[in-house]
Write a protein that holds these residues in place. Structure first.
Motif, PDB file in Angstrom:
ATOM      1  N   VAL A 111      64.846  -1.259  21.143  1.00 23.46           N
ATOM      2  CA  VAL A 111      64.715  -1.654  22.353  1.00 23.46           C
ATOM      3  C   VAL A 111      65.509  -0.748  23.043  1.00 23.46           C
ATOM      4  CG1 VAL A 111      65.062  -3.190  24.125  1.00 23.46           C
ATOM      5  CG2 VAL A 111      64.402  -3.963  21.821  1.00 23.46           C
ATOM      6  N   GLN A 112      64.878   0.567  23.478  1.00 19.34           N
ATOM      7  CA  GLN A 112      65.457   1.758  23.910  1.00 19.34           C
ATOM      8  C   GLN A 112      64.832   2.228  25.375  1.00 19.34           C
ATOM      9  OE1 GLN A 112      65.054   3.456  19.713  1.00 19.34           O
ATOM     10  NE2 GLN A 112      66.324   5.008  20.862  1.00 19.34           N
ATOM     11  N   GLY A 132      61.175  -6.697  19.060  1.00 17.94           N
ATOM     12  CA  GLY A 132      61.527  -5.443  19.554  1.00 17.94           C
ATOM     13  C   GLY A 132      60.392  -4.655  19.835  1.00 17.94           C
ATOM     14  N   LEU A 133      60.286  -3.329  19.864  1.00 12.92           N
ATOM     15  CA  LEU A 133      59.292  -2.504  20.260  1.00 12.92           C
ATOM     16  C   LEU A 133      58.931  -1.432  19.288  1.00 12.92           C
ATOM     17  CD1 LEU A 133      60.410  -1.994  23.811  1.00 12.92           C
ATOM     18  CD2 LEU A 133      59.005  -3.576  22.994  1.00 12.92           C
ATOM     19  N   ALA A 134      57.576  -1.163  19.123  1.00 18.46           N
ATOM     20  CA  ALA A 134      56.476  -1.767  19.622  1.00 18.46           C
ATOM     21  C   ALA A 134      55.862  -2.435  18.717  1.00 18.46           C
ATOM     22  CB  ALA A 134      55.708  -0.660  20.255  1.00 18.46           C
ATOM     23  N   ALA A 135      55.140  -3.756  18.828  1.00 22.46           N
ATOM     24  CA  ALA A 135      54.496  -4.363  17.904  1.00 22.46           C
ATOM     25  C   ALA A 135      53.464  -3.694  16.917  1.00 22.46           C
ATOM     26  CB  ALA A 135      53.812  -5.630  18.615  1.00 22.46           C
ATOM     27  N   ASP A 136      52.675  -2.888  17.398  1.00 19.71           N
ATOM     28  CA  ASP A 136      51.929  -2.075  16.667  1.00 19.71           C
ATOM     29  C   ASP A 136      52.110  -0.924  15.930  1.00 19.71           C
ATOM     30  OD1 ASP A 136      51.857  -1.404  19.429  1.00 19.71           O
ATOM     31  OD2 ASP A 136      49.902  -1.005  19.689  1.00 19.71           O
ATOM     32  N   LEU A 190      57.896   6.992  26.685  1.00 19.36           N
ATOM     33  CA  LEU A 190      56.811   6.178  26.058  1.00 19.36           C
ATOM     34  C   LEU A 190      56.876   4.806  26.356  1.00 19.36           C
ATOM     35  CD1 LEU A 190      54.543   6.531  24.012  1.00 19.36           C
ATOM     36  CD2 LEU A 190      56.307   6.861  22.141  1.00 19.36           C
ATOM     37  N   ALA A 191      56.579   4.252  27.341  1.00 22.93           N
ATOM     38  CA  ALA A 191      56.915   2.917  28.111  1.00 22.93           C
ATOM     39  C   ALA A 191      55.754   2.024  27.393  1.00 22.93           C
ATOM     40  CB  ALA A 191      56.818   2.984  29.456  1.00 22.93           C
ATOM     41  N   VAL A 192      56.457   0.652  27.018  1.00 24.66           N
ATOM     42  CA  VAL A 192      55.691  -0.039  26.711  1.00 24.66           C
ATOM     43  C   VAL A 192      55.292  -1.086  27.868  1.00 24.66           C
ATOM     44  CG1 VAL A 192      55.335  -2.035  25.007  1.00 24.66           C
ATOM     45  CG2 VAL A 192      56.432  -0.068  24.392  1.00 24.66           C
ATOM     46  N   LYS A 193      54.124  -1.389  28.223  1.00 25.64           N
ATOM     47  CA  LYS A 193      53.963  -2.267  29.331  1.00 25.64           C
ATOM     48  C   LYS A 193      54.854  -3.680  29.143  1.00 25.64           C
ATOM     49  CE  LYS A 193      50.273  -4.255  32.297  1.00 25.64           C
ATOM     50  NZ  LYS A 193      48.910  -4.489  32.332  1.00 25.64           N
ATOM     51  N   ALA A 225      53.265  -4.617  22.608  1.00 24.05           N
ATOM     52  CA  ALA A 225      52.554  -3.573  21.852  1.00 24.05           C
ATOM     53  C   ALA A 225      52.252  -2.306  22.894  1.00 24.05           C
ATOM     54  CB  ALA A 225      51.230  -4.012  21.258  1.00 24.05           C
ATOM     55  N   VAL A 226      52.292  -1.070  22.134  1.00 22.77           N
ATOM     56  CA  VAL A 226      51.812   0.035  22.882  1.00 22.77           C
ATOM     57  C   VAL A 226      50.375  -0.012  23.353  1.00 22.77           C
ATOM     58  CG1 VAL A 226      51.373   2.554  22.987  1.00 22.77           C
ATOM     59  CG2 VAL A 226      53.276   1.479  21.738  1.00 22.77           C
TER      60      VAL A 226
END
Length: 203
Positions: free
Chosen positions: A9-10, A145-149, A19-22, A175-176
């Motif tokens: 979670v950065q 956390g990030l990312a699910a995929d 590399l943002a996760v929506k 997810a990404v």
């Protein structure tokens, strides 16, 4: 004994990051609430050198999203992200870190990426996470956390393989989604591998 594992979670994985996760920031309040229910909490941190082989910028003529062979493993090329000691590599300020027992840094070898909190993508480099958890008597792990995929999924898969009863907290991950439906595919893959899907209200 159970443990909570908070994956990456950065800042670079959150809105405004490289590399943002929506909607990645939406899971932070959920994770903060979850932390009150665990006496052992471990966080993973992507911690790349600038010359990391997963960065498209380090491959002449290659674009983000293309694939290359990196140390014998198929590697998707990403934007430069979570570079060691950068703002993007820091944990989000709203994430409560008061009761963390350990931080596991990964992705430090420029020759191989490391999605999982347990091993690099070649499964040659061991982060020490499994040994640490077992030394603390942990039998059940709850992952968010990030990312699910990507990093969450591979941490979950390795957690199962390492013999832990492994839970994926669905409402505490995003997810990404490079391809539509990647989140759903990741959930199915984790469940098929032996992980238990749950949500924060059930913990």
């Amino acid at each position: 004994m159970k443990a909570l594992i908070i994956v990456d979670v950065q800042n670079d994985f959150l809105p405004g990051g490289a590399l943002a996760v929506k909607n990645g920031d939406q899971i932070i309040p959920i994770i903060n609430r979850l932390q009150r229910k665990f006496s052992l909490i471990v966080a993973t941190q992507d911690w790349h050198p600038e010359n990391h082989g997963s960065f498209a910028a380090n491959h002449s003529g290659k674009e983000i999203g293309e694939s290359v062979s990196l140390n014998g493993v198929k590697q998707i090329l990403w934007p430069v992200h979570c570079v060691q000691d950068s703002k993007g590599a820091e944990f989000h300020l709203d994430l409560n870190r008061n009761n963390w027992s350990k931080i596991i840094q990964k992705g430090t070898n420029p020759l191989v990426d490391s999605y999982s909190g347990f091993f690099d993508n070649n499964r040659n480099g061991d982060t020490g996470l499994s040994d640490y958890l077992k030394s603390e008597g942990v039998r059940e792990i709850y992952i968010c956390g990030l990312a699910a995929d990507y990093c969450v999924k591979f941490t979950v898969l390795d957690g199962v393989d390492e013999g832990f009863t492994t839970y994926l907290i669905q409402d505490a991950t995003k997810a990404v989604n490079l391809q539509e439906g990647d989140f759903e595919k990741a959930l199915e893959e984790m469940e098929d591998h032996g992980a238990i899907l749950t949500d924060s209200s059930k913990i």
